[in-house]
Design a protein around this motif. Structure first.
Motif, PDB file in Angstrom:
ATOM      1  N   PRO A  20      54.896  -0.136   5.742  1.00  0.00           N
ATOM      2  CA  PRO A  20      54.569  -0.661   4.396  1.00  0.00           C
ATOM      3  C   PRO A  20      55.756  -0.613   3.443  1.00  0.00           C
ATOM      4  O   PRO A  20      55.653  -0.126   2.313  1.00  0.00           O
ATOM      5  CB  PRO A  20      53.442   0.277   3.938  1.00  0.00           C
ATOM      6  CG  PRO A  20      53.751   1.568   4.607  1.00  0.00           C
ATOM      7  CD  PRO A  20      54.290   1.193   5.970  1.00  0.00           C
ATOM      8  N   LEU A 114      51.840   3.376  -3.485  1.00  0.00           N
ATOM      9  CA  LEU A 114      51.643   4.140  -2.248  1.00  0.00           C
ATOM     10  C   LEU A 114      51.591   5.644  -2.485  1.00  0.00           C
ATOM     11  O   LEU A 114      51.024   6.381  -1.671  1.00  0.00           O
ATOM     12  CB  LEU A 114      52.753   3.817  -1.248  1.00  0.00           C
ATOM     13  CG  LEU A 114      52.673   2.448  -0.571  1.00  0.00           C
ATOM     14  CD1 LEU A 114      53.840   2.264   0.395  1.00  0.00           C
ATOM     15  CD2 LEU A 114      51.359   2.266   0.169  1.00  0.00           C
ATOM     16  N   ALA A 160      51.829  -3.375   3.830  1.00  0.00           N
ATOM     17  CA  ALA A 160      51.257  -2.514   2.789  1.00  0.00           C
ATOM     18  C   ALA A 160      50.059  -3.173   2.124  1.00  0.00           C
ATOM     19  O   ALA A 160      49.012  -2.544   1.942  1.00  0.00           O
ATOM     20  CB  ALA A 160      52.322  -2.179   1.745  1.00  0.00           C
ATOM     21  N   PHE A 241      50.393   7.862   3.395  1.00  0.00           N
ATOM     22  CA  PHE A 241      51.383   6.870   2.961  1.00  0.00           C
ATOM     23  C   PHE A 241      52.381   7.384   1.926  1.00  0.00           C
ATOM     24  O   PHE A 241      53.276   6.645   1.520  1.00  0.00           O
ATOM     25  CB  PHE A 241      50.660   5.647   2.379  1.00  0.00           C
ATOM     26  CG  PHE A 241      49.770   4.956   3.362  1.00  0.00           C
ATOM     27  CD1 PHE A 241      50.278   4.022   4.257  1.00  0.00           C
ATOM     28  CD2 PHE A 241      48.418   5.258   3.413  1.00  0.00           C
ATOM     29  CE1 PHE A 241      49.454   3.393   5.173  1.00  0.00           C
ATOM     30  CE2 PHE A 241      47.587   4.625   4.334  1.00  0.00           C
ATOM     31  CZ  PHE A 241      48.112   3.697   5.217  1.00  0.00           C
TER      32      PHE A 241
END
Length: 268
Positions: A20, A114, A160, A241
């Protein structure tokens, strides 16, 4: 473009396509840092070598492609939105592909998002009565496809955006990541086919050397992506993440500082 440039870009593609952190953004950055001239073939190369990366998905998950016809219908439901957006915004998307500033800003903003994704979408514990979804419905697949449309902006990261879309539909981290992998196949294949067609319509035939560069780049991206997929799924399932968010913020921040200092990062 030399074979050395082709090798480095293919490695970047293979490493970042399913993470991502934006593969397109990283290839734009790499192209700028390497001083690779922007030509019609360079733009074509950056898109077409994604075919090698997505082929690794089939190799790793080949059994899933023979389980049910519903699997393909759900991919189609998720794939339709990006087709519509891609056709409508093709010229604007191509213009953004030359902007390092856009990539830097999107890396930074996406990194901030994230940092909080794991808190926003905590994984339910089956032992406490939780039943996280591992297979999206048709409606959920379509909604995930809408999230993928955000990735037309370089630096956002298709992976992502799609994974976050999956998490909003209560998919597990693993399931969201794997569905993002599967959705990459028709999406990237369509993008490559469209770019090849556009290149052909320019009336510039691919030379033998250019064909070799494309085959070489796809082969390298395929091998590197095989390793990246396995490592990523295990890592994100266990740790989430946040690490990718920190990485994006650092890279995006450094790029903005370099641009502010007048360091030339424009594609030449």
């Amino acid at each position: 473009m030399s074979y050395w440039h082709a090798l480095l870009l293919a490695i970047v593609e293979g490493l970042t396509e399913f993470l991502p952190i934006s593969s397109t953004g990283h290839m734009i950055i790499a192209s700028a840092l390497l001083g690779i001239p922007v030509t019609d073939f360079t733009k074509l190369y950056l898109v077409v070598i994604q075919l090698g990366a997505i082929l690794s998905v089939f190799v790793v998950y080949w059994r899933r492609f023979f389980q049910s016809f519903d699997f393909y219908l759900k991919l189609l439901a998720a794939f339709v939105p990006i087709i519509v957006v891609g056709l409508l915004l093709k010229k604007h998307i191509d213009a953004l592909l030359e902007s390092v500033t856009t990539v830097a800003v999107m890396l930074l903003l996406g990194g901030i998002v994230l940092l909080f994704v794991d808190k926003w979408f905590p994984q339910e514990d089956p032992q406490e009565g939780g039943h996280p979804v591992t297979n999206p419905s048709f409606k959920e697949a379509f909604l995930i496809g809408l999230f993928q449309c955000l990735a037309v902006v370089p630096g956002v990261s298709r992976s992502a955006a799609t994974i976050i879309g999956g998490l909003t539909q209560k998919l597990t981290r693993r399931a969201a990541a794997e569905f993002a992998f599967f959705l990459a196949m028709p999406t990237m294949a369509a993008a490559a086919a469209k770019d090849l067609l556009d290149y052909h319509q320019l009336g510039i035939p691919l030379t033998g050397e250019q064909m070799k560069l494309l085959l070489f780049g796809n082969a390298v991206a395929f091998v590197v992506a095989l390793v990246a997929i396995r490592l990523f799924v295990g890592f994100v399932t266990k740790y989430g993440f946040r690490a990718f968010g920190i990485y994006r913020i650092i890279v995006g921040g450094l790029l903005l500082i370099m641009l502010a200092l007048g360091i030339n990062l424009k594609l030449v």
